[in-house]
Design an enzyme around this catalytic site. Structure first.
Site, PDB file in Angstrom:
ATOM      1  N   LYS A 105       3.482   9.958  -3.098  1.00 23.56           N
ATOM      2  CA  LYS A 105       4.037   9.850  -4.280  1.00 23.56           C
ATOM      3  C   LYS A 105       3.693  10.788  -5.415  1.00 23.56           C
ATOM      4  O   LYS A 105       2.528  10.932  -5.496  1.00 23.56           O
ATOM      5  CB  LYS A 105       3.770   8.337  -4.814  1.00 23.56           C
ATOM      6  CG  LYS A 105       4.614   7.783  -5.801  1.00 23.56           C
ATOM      7  CD  LYS A 105       4.544   6.222  -6.261  1.00 23.56           C
ATOM      8  CE  LYS A 105       5.510   5.840  -7.166  1.00 23.56           C
ATOM      9  NZ  LYS A 105       5.223   4.260  -7.756  1.00 23.56           N
ATOM     10  N   SER A 133       9.507   1.261  -8.296  1.00 21.18           N
ATOM     11  CA  SER A 133       9.592   2.797  -8.568  1.00 21.18           C
ATOM     12  C   SER A 133       9.222   3.714  -7.445  1.00 21.18           C
ATOM     13  O   SER A 133       9.505   4.858  -7.255  1.00 21.18           O
ATOM     14  CB  SER A 133       8.480   3.113  -9.789  1.00 21.18           C
ATOM     15  OG  SER A 133       7.198   3.102  -9.286  1.00 21.18           O
ATOM     16  N   SER A 148       6.383  -2.255  -7.710  1.00 20.26           N
ATOM     17  CA  SER A 148       6.994  -0.856  -7.376  1.00 20.26           C
ATOM     18  C   SER A 148       6.656  -0.470  -5.767  1.00 20.26           C
ATOM     19  O   SER A 148       7.092   0.606  -5.382  1.00 20.26           O
ATOM     20  CB  SER A 148       6.309   0.179  -8.110  1.00 20.26           C
ATOM     21  OG  SER A 148       7.019   0.180  -9.309  1.00 20.26           O
TER      22      SER A 148
END
Lengths: 95, 493
Positions: B79, B159, B183
């Site tokens: 990420k 997210s 998330s």
């Protein structure tokens, strides 16, 4: 509680975010929607309740007060938009 | 071997050790898959092909020398929130343009020390603020899943939308992710993947771009429960560089996969049965209850009375912490700078141009609730409510409950550009209604796919555990996985 345009401008100034007149109008509506949503917290009886400070009870970690790192001035300024001789460069702040 | 990207981490590990394939071949297979798919899916914001090939080559050397680590040669997506030395780290924000840190986050350093290969950096909501991956400066990620007979593009959740989409589309063997209000678990549920947010303090936050420091935790998104256990084992550690890292040994999570759940007490919190909840969410919840009952667990109805206050309290605490954490982006030390007539004007113009709309909104809310005269009414009240939310969980655990079973999300994946959600920020925030309580209380939570809805989209269930009892979540999660089966999307990209 709700915010008006003057408050939105004041908060934007505190947050150091430039806002246009259009931004202010849109943000006023959105912030009031969010503040309206969180308003329900006021109905919770919190008398005698301590505010949360740490979700996991633990003792503050401490270490010896000695230098463990450093001599990395090149690394520190490597990503700066403007730097000179290991200083960050900014517009003049003192006359 | 035929399709190397079809292998789970456990299978790839076996294939590498038995020399049926090499780390170089495995990495090349993923790089080819990314090249073909990423223009459509948009899961990667940066592909590090050269670095990946070099890491894979080094892995093959260690395998040949008999020095293979637990994740040797396994290609992962990272990420964009994790600092990776010398590599694009921008939290999918314009304000961090060009930022390439000179250091490595503890979590990625742990993964690489165990032999993992980095394929690239994954798309996400800007600064991890969002539930649909639409707030990214790099554009929306498309969910590899589509409704049966439909060409409509759906969100992968957020997210960690890039993490979830890349795992579901087989563009990496597994991915790192982070979870502040849901998330990891919400995108996992929306893509038919497995995601676990461990207990606060289990994974070091050092080198992870901060959103809300008292809530942020790293965890993996993977194709199945075993892979999630393998990844968490490597990601978790005790780290002197993070003062909230908890001083506890990391257990062998994989050993918990497949362990009997007979006699475990599973709480079903009645407050999670929301008004207007879609019938298919209720149905998948009932299915999960039946799976666990069949495996010998005892189902107990419980109450967590402050559940409805978790989301409003979160939308005070998280923006407050974010407004403070994001104060550092001022155009001086890194990233974007927009010139101004004086230093304050430079700050204001830089932040106006560099932050997206959702990030600005949250900074504004945070600044407001922390400002003079409002601190007690908002922030202090929210932190007191947070104490009550945590107490709810402590009470049911003290009564002998081992874990809780709830839906993971209030719906299946929705369309990109959903008009209702765009018009009202609170509608988007409601996506995290079932997950956010877990962050507020610092507990571990796992999302596991449990079935498909009528349109053929995956639905997930969430298991919530006692602090540091991730092992029980892996055991229970594998029961659901065994009973429900596994789900992968039909390839359209």
């Amino acid at each position: 509680m709700s915010v008006d345009t003057a408050t939105v401008r004041r908060v934007a100034r505190l947050a150091r975010i430039a806002v246009s007149d259009d931004d202010v109008a849109a943000m006023e509506t959105e912030l009031n929607a969010i503040l309206g949503f969180v308003e329900q917290l006021a109905e919770v009886d919190v008398s005698g309740v301590e505010p949360m400070t740490s979700v996991i009870p633990m003792e503050m970690k401490k270490r010896q007060d000695v230098v463990t790192d450093g001599e990395k001035a090149d690394d520190v300024v490597a990503n700066a938009p403007a730097s000179e001789d290991h200083f960050f460069m900014v517009p003049k702040v003192v006359e | 071997m035929s399709d190397l990207t079809a292998l789970t981490i456990a299978e790839a590990r076996e294939a590498l050790v038995t020399k049926q394939t090499s780390a170089a071949e495995l990495t090349d297979a993923y790089l080819a898959a990314i090249e073909a798919a990423n223009p459509q899916i948009n899961a990667y914001v940066k592909v590090t092909a050269d670095k990946a090939r070099a890491m894979a080559k080094a892995s093959d050397g260690r395998i040949a020398a008999g020095e293979a680590g637990p994740l040797e040669g396994i290609p992962l997506g990272i990420k964009d929130l994790f600092a990776t030395e010398g590599v694009h780290t921008q939290a999918a924000s314009h304000i961090l343009d060009g930022f390439e840190p000179r250091y490595e986050s503890t979590v990625t350093a742990n993964l690489f020390a165990d032999g993992a290969v980095m394929l690239g950096k994954l798309n996400m909501d800007e600064f991890a603020m969002g539930s649909s991956n639409e707030t990214s400066y790099y554009g929306a990620v498309k969910n590899p899943w589509r409704r049966k007979g439909s060409n409509l593009d759906l969100v992968p959740g957020g997210s960690s939308g890039g993490s979830a989409a890349s795992v579901a589309a087989r563009l990496c063997a597994g991915a790192t992710a982070t979870d502040t209000g849901g998330s990891i678990r919400q995108p996992a549920a929306l893509t038919g993947t497995v995601g676990i947010k461990p207990t606060y303090g289990r994974c070091s936050r050092w080198g992870i771009v901060a959103f809300a420091s008292s809530l942020d935790q790293a965890g993996p998104i993977a194709r199945d429960v075993r892979d999630a256990a393998i990844l968490l084992k490597s990601m978790a550690s005790v780290d002197p560089k993070d003062t909230t890292s908890v001083d506890r040994d990391v257990p062998d999570y994989e050993a918990a996969v497949g362990r009997s759940v007979k006699g475990l007490k599973i709480g079903i919190p009645k407050e999670y049965r929301m008004d207007g909840m879609p019938a298919e969410i209720e149905a998948v919840w009932q299915k999960g209850i039946a799976f666990l009952k069949d495996a010998g667990a005892e189902i107990v109805d419980v109450s967590l009375p402050h559940t409805k206050y978790a989301l409003p309290a979160y939308y005070i605490v998280a923006p407050a912490e974010a407004s403070s954490n994001l104060a550092r982006y001022d155009g001086v030390r890194y990233g974007l700078r927009v010139p101004g007539r004086d230093i304050a004007d430079m700050y204001e113009k830089t932040r106006a141009a560099g932050f997206g709309h959702e990030v600005k909104r949250r900074i504004m809310i945070g600044t407001y609730v922390l400002s003079a005269g409002y601190y007690d009414a908002y922030y202090l009240q929210a932190q007191k409510v947070r104490t009550l939310i945590k107490r709810d969980f402590e009470t049911v655990y003290a009564d002998g409950i081992d874990a809780l079973l709830t839906p993971a999300t209030p719906s299946a994946a929705f369309g990109i550009g959903d008009q209702d959600m765009a018009a009202d920020p609170v509608k988007m925030y409601l996506n995290d209604i079932f997950t956010v309580t877990v962050n507020m209380a610092g507990l571990p939570g796992i999302a596991v796919p449990a079935g498909l809805d009528d349109g053929g989209l995956p639905l997930g269930l969430q298991l919530i555990g006692r602090p540091f009892d991730e092992e029980t979540l892996f055991s229970l999660g594998s029961v659901i996985e065994q009973a429900a089966g596994r789900f992968s999307p039909d390839k359209w990209w």
